[in-house]
Design a protein around this motif. Structure first.
Motif, PDB file in Angstrom:
ATOM      1  N   TRP A 190      70.795 -16.238  38.401  1.00 14.86           N
ATOM      2  CA  TRP A 190      70.719 -14.793  38.198  1.00 14.86           C
ATOM      3  C   TRP A 190      71.252 -14.405  36.827  1.00 14.86           C
ATOM      4  O   TRP A 190      70.702 -13.501  36.170  1.00 14.86           O
ATOM      5  CB  TRP A 190      71.467 -14.072  39.313  1.00 14.86           C
ATOM      6  N   ALA A 191      72.307 -15.059  36.368  1.00 14.53           N
ATOM      7  CA  ALA A 191      72.822 -14.774  35.021  1.00 14.53           C
ATOM      8  C   ALA A 191      71.790 -15.148  33.964  1.00 14.53           C
ATOM      9  O   ALA A 191      71.589 -14.405  32.989  1.00 14.53           O
ATOM     10  CB  ALA A 191      74.127 -15.535  34.787  1.00 14.53           C
ATOM     11  N   MET A 192      71.139 -16.273  34.145  1.00 15.41           N
ATOM     12  CA  MET A 192      70.124 -16.701  33.187  1.00 15.41           C
ATOM     13  C   MET A 192      68.898 -15.786  33.242  1.00 15.41           C
ATOM     14  O   MET A 192      68.281 -15.484  32.215  1.00 15.41           O
ATOM     15  CB  MET A 192      69.725 -18.148  33.466  1.00 15.41           C
ATOM     16  N   LYS A 193      68.559 -15.326  34.419  1.00 15.41           N
ATOM     17  CA  LYS A 193      67.398 -14.433  34.554  1.00 15.41           C
ATOM     18  C   LYS A 193      67.648 -13.117  33.826  1.00 15.41           C
ATOM     19  O   LYS A 193      66.765 -12.598  33.134  1.00 15.41           O
ATOM     20  CB  LYS A 193      67.104 -14.187  36.028  1.00 15.41           C
ATOM     21  N   ARG A 194      68.856 -12.574  33.962  1.00 18.51           N
ATOM     22  CA  ARG A 194      69.195 -11.325  33.286  1.00 18.51           C
ATOM     23  C   ARG A 194      69.222 -11.488  31.767  1.00 18.51           C
ATOM     24  O   ARG A 194      68.921 -10.542  31.029  1.00 18.51           O
ATOM     25  CB  ARG A 194      70.546 -10.801  33.785  1.00 18.51           C
ATOM     26  N   ALA A 195      69.607 -12.684  31.296  1.00 23.97           N
ATOM     27  CA  ALA A 195      69.753 -12.901  29.855  1.00 23.97           C
ATOM     28  C   ALA A 195      68.431 -13.211  29.167  1.00 23.97           C
ATOM     29  O   ALA A 195      68.284 -12.972  27.965  1.00 23.97           O
ATOM     30  CB  ALA A 195      70.736 -14.050  29.602  1.00 23.97           C
ATOM     31  N   SER A 196      67.464 -13.735  29.906  1.00 29.04           N
ATOM     32  CA  SER A 196      66.232 -14.231  29.301  1.00 29.04           C
ATOM     33  C   SER A 196      65.171 -13.138  29.184  1.00 29.04           C
ATOM     34  O   SER A 196      65.289 -12.057  29.761  1.00 29.04           O
ATOM     35  CB  SER A 196      65.681 -15.388  30.136  1.00 29.04           C
ATOM     36  N   SER A 239      74.801 -21.119  33.912  1.00 31.06           N
ATOM     37  CA  SER A 239      75.136 -19.765  33.469  1.00 31.06           C
ATOM     38  C   SER A 239      75.963 -19.746  32.186  1.00 31.06           C
ATOM     39  O   SER A 239      76.060 -18.704  31.531  1.00 31.06           O
ATOM     40  CB  SER A 239      75.868 -19.010  34.578  1.00 31.06           C
ATOM     41  N   ASP A 240      76.561 -20.877  31.796  1.00 32.29           N
ATOM     42  CA  ASP A 240      77.282 -20.933  30.522  1.00 32.29           C
ATOM     43  C   ASP A 240      76.349 -20.695  29.341  1.00 32.29           C
ATOM     44  O   ASP A 240      76.806 -20.395  28.235  1.00 32.29           O
ATOM     45  CB  ASP A 240      77.975 -22.289  30.358  1.00 32.29           C
ATOM     46  N   LEU A 241      75.046 -20.857  29.570  1.00 38.35           N
ATOM     47  CA  LEU A 241      74.075 -20.663  28.490  1.00 38.35           C
ATOM     48  C   LEU A 241      73.560 -19.229  28.421  1.00 38.35           C
ATOM     49  O   LEU A 241      72.769 -18.894  27.539  1.00 38.35           O
ATOM     50  CB  LEU A 241      72.892 -21.619  28.681  1.00 38.35           C
ATOM     51  N   ALA A 242      73.990 -18.374  29.340  1.00 38.80           N
ATOM     52  CA  ALA A 242      73.454 -17.015  29.386  1.00 38.80           C
ATOM     53  C   ALA A 242      73.745 -16.239  28.096  1.00 38.80           C
ATOM     54  O   ALA A 242      72.878 -15.505  27.596  1.00 38.80           O
ATOM     55  CB  ALA A 242      74.009 -16.266  30.597  1.00 38.80           C
ATOM     56  N   LEU A 243      74.944 -16.379  27.549  1.00 38.96           N
ATOM     57  CA  LEU A 243      75.292 -15.613  26.344  1.00 38.96           C
ATOM     58  C   LEU A 243      74.443 -16.028  25.145  1.00 38.96           C
ATOM     59  O   LEU A 243      73.863 -15.150  24.482  1.00 38.96           O
ATOM     60  CB  LEU A 243      76.780 -15.738  26.033  1.00 38.96           C
ATOM     61  N   ASP A 250      68.319 -10.582  22.148  1.00 42.25           N
ATOM     62  CA  ASP A 250      68.674  -9.209  21.762  1.00 42.25           C
ATOM     63  C   ASP A 250      68.974  -9.056  20.275  1.00 42.25           C
ATOM     64  O   ASP A 250      68.606  -8.040  19.669  1.00 42.25           O
ATOM     65  CB  ASP A 250      69.877  -8.728  22.572  1.00 42.25           C
ATOM     66  N   GLU A 251      69.666 -10.025  19.690  1.00 41.48           N
ATOM     67  CA  GLU A 251      70.069  -9.892  18.289  1.00 41.48           C
ATOM     68  C   GLU A 251      68.988 -10.372  17.328  1.00 41.48           C
ATOM     69  O   GLU A 251      68.853  -9.831  16.227  1.00 41.48           O
ATOM     70  CB  GLU A 251      71.370 -10.666  18.040  1.00 41.48           C
ATOM     71  N   PHE A 252      68.223 -11.380  17.734  1.00 44.03           N
ATOM     72  CA  PHE A 252      67.196 -11.928  16.845  1.00 44.03           C
ATOM     73  C   PHE A 252      65.788 -11.567  17.283  1.00 44.03           C
ATOM     74  O   PHE A 252      64.816 -11.926  16.614  1.00 44.03           O
ATOM     75  CB  PHE A 252      67.357 -13.451  16.744  1.00 44.03           C
ATOM     76  N   ARG A 253      65.699 -10.859  18.403  1.00 36.14           N
ATOM     77  CA  ARG A 253      64.415 -10.342  18.887  1.00 36.14           C
ATOM     78  C   ARG A 253      63.380 -11.449  19.071  1.00 36.14           C
ATOM     79  O   ARG A 253      62.192 -11.268  18.776  1.00 36.14           O
ATOM     80  CB  ARG A 253      63.869  -9.274  17.938  1.00 36.14           C
ATOM     81  N   LYS A 254      63.846 -12.593  19.557  1.00 34.48           N
ATOM     82  CA  LYS A 254      62.925 -13.694  19.832  1.00 34.48           C
ATOM     83  C   LYS A 254      62.879 -13.937  21.340  1.00 34.48           C
ATOM     84  O   LYS A 254      63.924 -13.929  22.000  1.00 34.48           O
ATOM     85  CB  LYS A 254      63.360 -14.971  19.108  1.00 34.48           C
ATOM     86  N   PRO A 255      61.701 -14.120  21.900  1.00 35.12           N
ATOM     87  CA  PRO A 255      61.617 -14.355  23.340  1.00 35.12           C
ATOM     88  C   PRO A 255      62.233 -15.693  23.734  1.00 35.12           C
ATOM     89  O   PRO A 255      62.089 -16.688  23.025  1.00 35.12           O
ATOM     90  CB  PRO A 255      60.115 -14.324  23.626  1.00 35.12           C
ATOM     91  N   VAL A 256      62.925 -15.672  24.859  1.00 33.99           N
ATOM     92  CA  VAL A 256      63.494 -16.894  25.437  1.00 33.99           C
ATOM     93  C   VAL A 256      63.031 -16.980  26.889  1.00 33.99           C
ATOM     94  O   VAL A 256      63.341 -16.103  27.703  1.00 33.99           O
ATOM     95  CB  VAL A 256      65.040 -16.890  25.393  1.00 33.99           C
ATOM     96  N   ILE A 257      62.283 -18.019  27.193  1.00 30.56           N
ATOM     97  CA  ILE A 257      61.817 -18.261  28.552  1.00 30.56           C
ATOM     98  C   ILE A 257      62.720 -19.296  29.186  1.00 30.56           C
ATOM     99  O   ILE A 257      62.932 -20.384  28.624  1.00 30.56           O
ATOM    100  CB  ILE A 257      60.357 -18.736  28.562  1.00 30.56           C
ATOM    101  N   VAL A 258      63.281 -18.988  30.330  1.00 34.16           N
ATOM    102  CA  VAL A 258      64.123 -19.920  31.067  1.00 34.16           C
ATOM    103  C   VAL A 258      63.330 -20.488  32.230  1.00 34.16           C
ATOM    104  O   VAL A 258      62.693 -19.739  32.988  1.00 34.16           O
ATOM    105  CB  VAL A 258      65.417 -19.240  31.578  1.00 34.16           C
ATOM    106  N   ILE A 259      63.351 -21.805  32.361  1.00 31.04           N
ATOM    107  CA  ILE A 259      62.726 -22.483  33.497  1.00 31.04           C
ATOM    108  C   ILE A 259      63.840 -23.008  34.379  1.00 31.04           C
ATOM    109  O   ILE A 259      64.660 -23.827  33.942  1.00 31.04           O
ATOM    110  CB  ILE A 259      61.814 -23.631  33.036  1.00 31.04           C
ATOM    111  N   ASN A 260      63.909 -22.526  35.602  1.00 27.04           N
ATOM    112  CA  ASN A 260      64.934 -22.960  36.538  1.00 27.04           C
ATOM    113  C   ASN A 260      64.497 -24.273  37.189  1.00 27.04           C
ATOM    114  O   ASN A 260      63.489 -24.318  37.896  1.00 27.04           O
ATOM    115  CB  ASN A 260      65.141 -21.885  37.616  1.00 27.04           C
ATOM    116  N   PRO A 261      65.260 -25.356  37.001  1.00 21.29           N
ATOM    117  CA  PRO A 261      64.851 -26.632  37.577  1.00 21.29           C
ATOM    118  C   PRO A 261      65.319 -26.850  39.014  1.00 21.29           C
ATOM    119  O   PRO A 261      64.952 -27.859  39.628  1.00 21.29           O
ATOM    120  CB  PRO A 261      65.521 -27.647  36.641  1.00 21.29           C
ATOM    121  N   GLN A 262      66.130 -25.945  39.528  1.00 24.19           N
ATOM    122  CA  GLN A 262      66.716 -26.160  40.852  1.00 24.19           C
ATOM    123  C   GLN A 262      65.733 -25.786  41.954  1.00 24.19           C
ATOM    124  O   GLN A 262      65.062 -24.756  41.890  1.00 24.19           O
ATOM    125  CB  GLN A 262      67.995 -25.334  41.001  1.00 24.19           C
TER     126      GLN A 262
END
Length: 219
Positions: free
Chosen positions: A178-184, A147-151, A158-170
Protein backbone atom coordinates in the motif's frame (compact mmCIF):
# COMPACT_ATOMS: atom_id res chain seq x y z
CA UNK A 1 9.46 5.64 -23.50
CA UNK A 2 13.05 4.97 -22.36
CA UNK A 3 12.68 2.71 -19.33
CA UNK A 4 15.03 1.56 -16.59
CA UNK A 5 14.07 -1.43 -14.45
CA UNK A 6 15.13 -1.91 -10.81
CA UNK A 7 14.60 -5.42 -9.43
CA UNK A 8 14.80 -6.57 -5.83
CA UNK A 9 15.92 -10.08 -6.76
CA UNK A 10 15.22 -11.89 -3.50
CA UNK A 11 11.91 -10.10 -3.09
CA UNK A 12 10.94 -11.28 -6.57
CA UNK A 13 12.17 -14.81 -5.89
CA UNK A 14 10.46 -15.21 -2.51
CA UNK A 15 7.26 -13.52 -3.62
CA UNK A 16 6.66 -14.88 -7.10
CA UNK A 17 8.61 -18.06 -7.88
CA UNK A 18 9.76 -19.80 -4.69
CA UNK A 19 8.14 -23.21 -4.46
CA UNK A 20 7.14 -23.17 -8.15
CA UNK A 21 8.56 -24.42 -11.46
CA UNK A 22 9.08 -20.81 -12.61
CA UNK A 23 12.44 -20.01 -10.97
CA UNK A 24 14.35 -19.82 -14.28
CA UNK A 25 12.72 -16.44 -14.86
CA UNK A 26 13.86 -14.05 -17.58
CA UNK A 27 13.20 -10.60 -16.03
CA UNK A 28 13.52 -8.75 -19.33
CA UNK A 29 10.84 -10.93 -20.88
CA UNK A 30 8.71 -10.46 -17.75
CA UNK A 31 8.79 -6.67 -17.89
CA UNK A 32 8.31 -6.59 -21.67
CA UNK A 33 5.26 -8.85 -21.32
CA UNK A 34 3.72 -6.74 -18.56
CA UNK A 35 4.62 -3.43 -20.24
CA UNK A 36 4.73 -4.15 -23.98
CA UNK A 37 5.20 -0.50 -25.02
CA UNK A 38 8.21 0.11 -22.75
CA UNK A 39 11.59 0.56 -24.40
CA UNK A 40 13.88 -1.16 -21.90
CA UNK A 41 17.22 0.63 -21.75
CA UNK A 42 18.71 -0.82 -18.58
CA UNK A 43 17.92 -3.44 -15.95
CA UNK A 44 19.58 -3.28 -12.56
CA UNK A 45 19.15 -6.53 -10.64
CA UNK A 46 19.89 -6.34 -6.91
CA UNK A 47 20.61 -9.47 -4.90
CA UNK A 48 22.90 -11.05 -2.30
CA UNK A 49 24.78 -14.34 -2.32
CA UNK A 50 22.98 -17.06 -0.41
CA UNK A 51 24.93 -19.36 1.90
CA UNK A 52 25.11 -23.12 1.96
CA UNK A 53 23.26 -24.70 4.86
CA UNK A 54 23.18 -28.35 5.98
CA UNK A 55 19.57 -28.68 4.82
CA UNK A 56 20.34 -27.03 1.43
CA UNK A 57 24.05 -27.24 0.56
CA UNK A 58 23.50 -26.65 -3.18
CA UNK A 59 21.71 -23.29 -2.88
CA UNK A 60 24.80 -21.20 -3.82
CA UNK A 61 25.40 -23.34 -6.93
CA UNK A 62 21.79 -22.95 -8.09
CA UNK A 63 22.00 -19.22 -7.55
CA UNK A 64 25.25 -18.99 -9.51
CA UNK A 65 23.66 -20.74 -12.50
CA UNK A 66 20.80 -18.24 -12.36
CA UNK A 67 23.19 -15.28 -12.15
CA UNK A 68 24.98 -16.65 -15.22
CA UNK A 69 21.64 -16.78 -17.01
CA UNK A 70 20.95 -13.16 -16.05
CA UNK A 71 24.33 -12.08 -17.39
CA UNK A 72 23.37 -13.32 -20.85
CA UNK A 73 21.01 -10.32 -21.02
CA UNK A 74 23.10 -7.44 -22.42
CA UNK A 75 20.96 -4.72 -20.78
CA UNK A 76 21.20 -6.26 -17.29
CA UNK A 77 23.68 -5.43 -14.52
CA UNK A 78 23.86 -7.36 -11.23
CA UNK A 79 24.50 -5.31 -8.08
CA UNK A 80 25.22 -7.34 -4.97
CA UNK A 81 24.53 -6.65 -1.33
CA UNK A 82 25.28 -9.24 1.32
CA UNK A 83 23.75 -11.60 3.82
CA UNK A 84 24.67 -11.26 7.48
CA UNK A 85 24.07 -14.13 9.85
CA UNK A 86 22.71 -13.41 13.31
CA UNK A 87 22.35 -15.78 16.24
CA UNK A 88 19.98 -15.06 19.09
CA UNK A 89 17.45 -16.45 21.53
CA UNK A 90 13.81 -15.69 20.87
CA UNK A 91 10.55 -16.73 22.58
CA UNK A 92 8.92 -19.89 21.25
CA UNK A 93 5.60 -19.04 19.63
CA UNK A 94 2.88 -19.82 20.61
CA UNK A 95 4.35 -18.89 23.97
CA UNK A 96 5.31 -21.77 26.25
CA UNK A 97 6.44 -21.67 29.85
CA UNK A 98 8.46 -23.88 32.14
CA UNK A 99 6.39 -26.46 34.04
CA UNK A 100 5.06 -24.88 37.19
CA UNK A 101 6.09 -21.34 36.21
CA UNK A 102 4.02 -18.71 37.98
CA UNK A 103 2.48 -15.47 36.69
CA UNK A 104 5.00 -13.12 35.11
CA UNK A 105 7.51 -15.89 34.34
CA UNK A 106 9.45 -15.45 31.08
CA UNK A 107 8.52 -17.70 28.15
CA UNK A 108 10.75 -20.53 27.02
CA UNK A 109 13.38 -19.41 24.53
CA UNK A 110 14.89 -21.04 21.46
CA UNK A 111 18.23 -20.17 19.85
CA UNK A 112 17.90 -19.52 16.12
CA UNK A 113 20.16 -18.58 13.21
CA UNK A 114 18.79 -15.86 10.95
CA UNK A 115 20.19 -14.63 7.63
CA UNK A 116 19.39 -10.99 6.92
CA UNK A 117 19.92 -9.37 3.57
CA UNK A 118 21.77 -6.07 3.88
CA UNK A 119 22.20 -3.27 1.38
CA UNK A 120 19.64 -4.09 -1.29
CA UNK A 121 17.02 -1.46 -0.42
CA UNK A 122 19.71 1.24 -0.07
CA UNK A 123 21.31 0.18 -3.36
CA UNK A 124 18.00 0.28 -5.22
CA UNK A 125 17.13 3.71 -3.83
CA UNK A 126 20.61 5.04 -4.67
CA UNK A 127 20.59 3.90 -8.30
CA UNK A 128 16.95 4.88 -8.85
CA UNK A 129 17.76 8.45 -7.78
CA UNK A 130 21.24 8.60 -9.34
CA UNK A 131 19.95 7.47 -12.74
CA UNK A 132 17.12 9.97 -12.42
CA UNK A 133 19.55 12.84 -11.70
CA UNK A 134 21.61 11.82 -14.73
CA UNK A 135 18.57 11.71 -17.00
CA UNK A 136 19.26 8.05 -17.70
CA UNK A 137 15.57 7.18 -18.08
CA UNK A 138 12.20 8.68 -18.92
CA UNK A 139 10.31 6.07 -16.91
CA UNK A 140 11.31 3.74 -14.08
CA UNK A 141 9.97 0.31 -13.18
CA UNK A 142 10.56 -1.02 -9.66
CA UNK A 143 9.89 -4.69 -8.91
CA UNK A 144 9.54 -4.82 -5.13
CA UNK A 145 6.97 -4.35 -2.39
CA UNK A 146 9.52 -3.05 0.14
CA UNK A 147 7.98 0.03 1.72
CA UNK A 148 11.48 1.40 2.44
CA UNK A 149 11.53 2.30 -1.26
CA UNK A 150 8.35 4.38 -1.11
CA UNK A 151 10.14 7.69 -0.46
CA UNK A 152 12.64 7.52 -3.37
CA UNK A 153 9.82 6.34 -5.65
CA UNK A 154 7.71 9.33 -4.59
CA UNK A 155 10.63 11.73 -5.08
CA UNK A 156 11.15 10.56 -8.67
CA UNK A 157 7.42 10.87 -9.36
CA UNK A 158 6.72 14.21 -7.64
CA UNK A 159 10.00 16.14 -7.77
CA UNK A 160 11.27 14.99 -11.17
CA UNK A 161 7.88 14.40 -12.77
CA UNK A 162 8.89 11.00 -14.11
CA UNK A 163 6.49 8.05 -14.03
CA UNK A 164 7.39 5.16 -11.76
CA UNK A 165 5.58 1.86 -12.23
CA UNK A 166 5.79 -0.56 -9.32
CA UNK A 167 5.31 -4.28 -9.93
CA UNK A 168 4.36 -6.16 -6.78
CA UNK A 169 6.01 -9.60 -6.83
CA UNK A 170 4.16 -10.98 -3.81
CA UNK A 171 1.41 -13.53 -4.32
CA UNK A 172 -0.32 -12.29 -1.17
CA UNK A 173 -0.91 -8.63 -0.35
CA UNK A 174 1.42 -7.30 2.36
CA UNK A 175 1.58 -4.04 4.23
CA UNK A 176 4.39 -2.60 2.11
CA UNK A 177 2.26 -2.86 -1.03
CA UNK A 178 0.00 0.00 0.00
CA UNK A 179 2.87 2.40 0.71
CA UNK A 180 4.40 1.61 -2.67
CA UNK A 181 1.04 1.97 -4.41
CA UNK A 182 0.52 5.44 -2.94
CA UNK A 183 4.05 6.52 -3.91
CA UNK A 184 4.03 5.22 -7.49
CA UNK A 185 2.43 6.45 -10.68
CA UNK A 186 0.92 3.04 -11.27
CA UNK A 187 1.08 -0.37 -9.65
CA UNK A 188 0.72 -3.81 -11.16
CA UNK A 189 -0.73 -5.59 -8.14
CA UNK A 190 0.32 -9.13 -8.97
CA UNK A 191 2.08 -11.23 -11.59
CA UNK A 192 -0.06 -14.00 -13.02
CA UNK A 193 1.38 -17.50 -12.95
CA UNK A 194 0.74 -17.84 -16.68
CA UNK A 195 2.99 -14.82 -17.31
CA UNK A 196 5.77 -16.25 -15.15
CA UNK A 197 5.51 -19.57 -16.97
CA UNK A 198 5.75 -17.83 -20.32
CA UNK A 199 8.80 -15.72 -19.38
CA UNK A 200 11.39 -18.43 -18.72
CA UNK A 201 14.92 -18.66 -20.08
CA UNK A 202 15.64 -21.58 -22.43
CA UNK A 203 16.62 -24.69 -20.46
CA UNK A 204 20.14 -24.54 -21.94
CA UNK A 205 22.20 -21.37 -22.34
CA UNK A 206 25.77 -20.50 -23.29
CA UNK A 207 28.04 -17.79 -21.92
CA UNK A 208 31.80 -17.09 -21.96
CA UNK A 209 32.35 -20.06 -19.63
CA UNK A 210 30.53 -22.45 -21.96
CA UNK A 211 27.12 -24.13 -22.02
CA UNK A 212 25.08 -24.55 -18.85
CA UNK A 213 21.59 -25.66 -17.91
CA UNK A 214 18.75 -24.82 -15.59
CA UNK A 215 19.35 -26.47 -12.16
CA UNK A 216 17.84 -29.95 -11.96
CA UNK A 217 15.66 -29.09 -8.98
CA UNK A 218 14.00 -26.29 -10.96
CA UNK A 219 12.31 -28.52 -13.57
Amino acid sequence: MKTNVYIDGLNLYNGAVKGTKNKWLNPRALVQTLLPTASISRIRYFTARVKARPHDPDAPDRQEFYLRALRTLPVLEIIEGQFKTRWGKYPIYPYRYAHGAGPGAPPLMEEIVKDEEKGTDVNIATYLLLDCFRGDYEQAVVISNDSDLALPVRIVRDEFRKPVIVINPQRRAKQGVWAMKRASTRMIDRINTSVLRKCQFPDRLTDAQGPFSKPLGWY
